[in-house]
Design an enzyme around this catalytic site. Structure first.
Site, PDB file in Angstrom:
ATOM      1  N   HIS A   1      72.917  29.286  37.075  1.00 33.71           N
ATOM      2  CA  HIS A   1      72.438  28.177  37.881  1.00 33.71           C
ATOM      3  C   HIS A   1      71.281  27.485  37.162  1.00 33.71           C
ATOM      4  CE1 HIS A   1      74.210  29.711  41.963  1.00 33.71           C
ATOM      5  NE2 HIS A   1      75.103  29.583  41.006  1.00 33.71           N
TER       6      HIS A   1
ATOM      7  N   GLU B   1      68.167  26.945  37.907  1.00 32.74           N
ATOM      8  CA  GLU B   1      66.883  27.632  37.885  1.00 32.74           C
ATOM      9  C   GLU B   1      66.831  28.688  36.779  1.00 32.74           C
ATOM     10  OE1 GLU B   1      67.923  27.027  42.343  1.00 32.74           O
ATOM     11  OE2 GLU B   1      68.950  27.144  40.404  1.00 32.74           O
TER      12      GLU B   1
ATOM     13  N   CYS C   1      69.020  33.099  42.678  1.00 32.48           N
ATOM     14  CA  CYS C   1      67.976  32.408  41.908  1.00 32.48           C
ATOM     15  C   CYS C   1      66.598  32.642  42.504  1.00 32.48           C
ATOM     16  CB  CYS C   1      68.274  30.910  41.877  1.00 32.48           C
ATOM     17  SG  CYS C   1      69.776  30.494  40.964  1.00 32.48           S
TER      18      CYS C   1
ATOM     19  N   SER D   1     107.720  12.010  51.143  1.00 34.35           N
ATOM     20  CA  SER D   1     108.315  12.675  52.309  1.00 34.35           C
ATOM     21  C   SER D   1     109.804  12.949  52.139  1.00 34.35           C
ATOM     22  CB  SER D   1     108.077  11.838  53.566  1.00 34.35           C
ATOM     23  OG  SER D   1     108.655  10.555  53.431  1.00 34.35           O
TER      24      SER D   1
ATOM     25  N   GLU E   1     100.563   0.942  51.753  1.00 36.94           N
ATOM     26  CA  GLU E   1     100.820   1.776  52.926  1.00 36.94           C
ATOM     27  C   GLU E   1     100.011   3.070  52.900  1.00 36.94           C
ATOM     28  OE1 GLU E   1     102.399   0.631  55.566  1.00 36.94           O
ATOM     29  OE2 GLU E   1     102.515  -1.198  54.378  1.00 36.94           O
TER      30      GLU E   1
ATOM     31  N   ASN F   1      97.065   3.328  51.512  1.00 38.56           N
ATOM     32  CA  ASN F   1      95.730   2.868  51.888  1.00 38.56           C
ATOM     33  C   ASN F   1      95.609   2.745  53.400  1.00 38.56           C
ATOM     34  OD1 ASN F   1      95.093   2.641  49.170  1.00 38.56           O
ATOM     35  ND2 ASN F   1      95.493   0.450  49.083  1.00 38.56           N
TER      36      ASN F   1
END
Length: 366
Positions: free
Chosen positions: A50, A52, A84, A222, A297, A299
């Site tokens: 990380h 830190e 951390c 689909s 469509e 959208n």
């Protein structure tokens, strides 16, 4: 330097790993002693140290008594890396300045409390708004278990994304397209509808001069109309292609696609795919951010379901015209202007010859 300037440096460091840390947040850390930056670091990738820890390891002098600036609350739990907060306490830092608490409601505030109990002075809230914007994807994902959805469109000045013949190359300029490829490099997934696949045969890869990572490709299909020879299936890419369909689609076609390395998701028993269920499935696959590059469509479906979190709208100075040309948003639309979606917190800039609008939707509650 003031606290804000040191925190801004931490935010700038965190930004360098954008697109590389998912499903983890973007975090930068700066250590200051006697008015001088003596060490800094950021979280490079999931599973790695990380920020830190990287900052503490970067120090070439004693850090005891110093101040650490970090844009996200230090962790207290054991994951792929140790906590951390323990390392900060052991290092003898006297003060920690944090931009925002951890958004995870299960652990938010735990790091602050642990540091204070160890006698460390802790301040929270410096450049908090900027920190939240930087980690907007992580915040959405960790608090809702859903990906952050970005809707990108390139349209003409009269709101069209294709002519009446379906031609759409190229509406936006090369500078705009480079920004899109940078977006692809930063997100976990990219989504289009089968209409886009059939008309454009896209690759949905990241193509930048310096390279980049391809996002997971998600296709809404689909009826399973995708050709077996489509670029999304045959091209060489490390990214997975997921086809989202229903149990109405042909079983033999599913088996052929699976044999070609495609992942099939069946969602819903209707002809229309359940987008809410899809987002939940994608989140379970640790897809924290999704770039929607759909047609008219697709959208419309995302807007109607109120699933868009952010927009990138590229507007080219061109007029297509015609009632049969394709609008940027299809569907039935709203009946009254006041019921439309308002875009707030906008940034508008010129990109080559195009205009780019980046903003966030404010959905009408009615």
């Amino acid at each position: 330097m003031s606290d804000k300037k040191y925190m801004q440096r931490a935010l700038d460091l965190a930004q360098q790993a954008k697109g590389d840390t998912s499903p983890n947040p973007l975090v930068g850390a700066v250590i200051v002693k006697e008015g001088q930056i003596i060490a800094e670091g950021y979280h490079h990738q999931a599973g790695g140290n990380h920020a830190e820890i990287n900052a503490l390891q970067d120090a070439e002098e004693e850090v005891a008594g110093a101040t650490m600036y970090v844009n996200l609350e230090p962790c207290t739990h054991f994951g792929k890396t140790p906590p951390c907060s323990n390392a900060i306490i052991e290092a003898g830092l006297s003060r920690v300045v944090i931009a925002m608490k951890d958004p995870n409601p299960k652990i938010s505030g735990a790091g602050v409390e642990k540091l204070r109990q160890a006698g460390i002075e802790v301040e929270v809230g410096i450049l908090e708004a900027e920190a939240k914007k930087l980690n907007e994807v992580f915040i959405k994902y960790i608090t809702t278990d859903l990906p952050f959805v970005i809707l990108k469109n390139a349209m003409t000045l009269d709101g069209k994304i294709a002519t009446k013949t379906g031609d759409s190359r190229w509406i936006s300029g090369s500078e705009s397209r480079e920004i899109v490829h940078r977006l692809r490099d930063q997100v976990d997934g990219i989504l289009v509808g089968i209409g886009t696949v059939l008309s454009d045969n896209p690759r949905l890869t990241t193509r930048l001069p310096e390279g980049g990572s391809d996002p997971t490709r998600i296709i809404l299909d689909s009826q399973l109309e995708i050709p077996l020879e489509a670029n999304l299936i045959t091209q060489d890419s490390d990214a997975v292609t997921i086809i989202v369909t229903t149990n109405h689609s042909e079983q033999s076609k599913k088996e052929k696609l699976i044999n070609l390395g495609v992942k099939i998701l069946e969602l819903g028993t209707k002809e229309k795919i359940d987008l809410n269920a899809l987002l939940k499935e994608l989140a379970h696959e640790e897809i924290t951010s999704l770039l929607v590059e759909g047609g008219s469509e697709v959208n419309s479906s995302f807007w109607e379901e109120k699933l868009v979190d952010k927009i990138y709208y590229f507007i080219a100075p061109k007029i297509i015209g015609g009632t049969e040309s394709v609008p940027v948003v299809g569907g039935s639309g709203v009946e009254k202007v006041k019921n439309g979606v308002k875009i707030i917190d906008k940034e508008i800039k010129q990109v080559g010859e195009d205009l780019l609008i980046v903003g966030y939707p404010e959905y009408n509650s009615e």
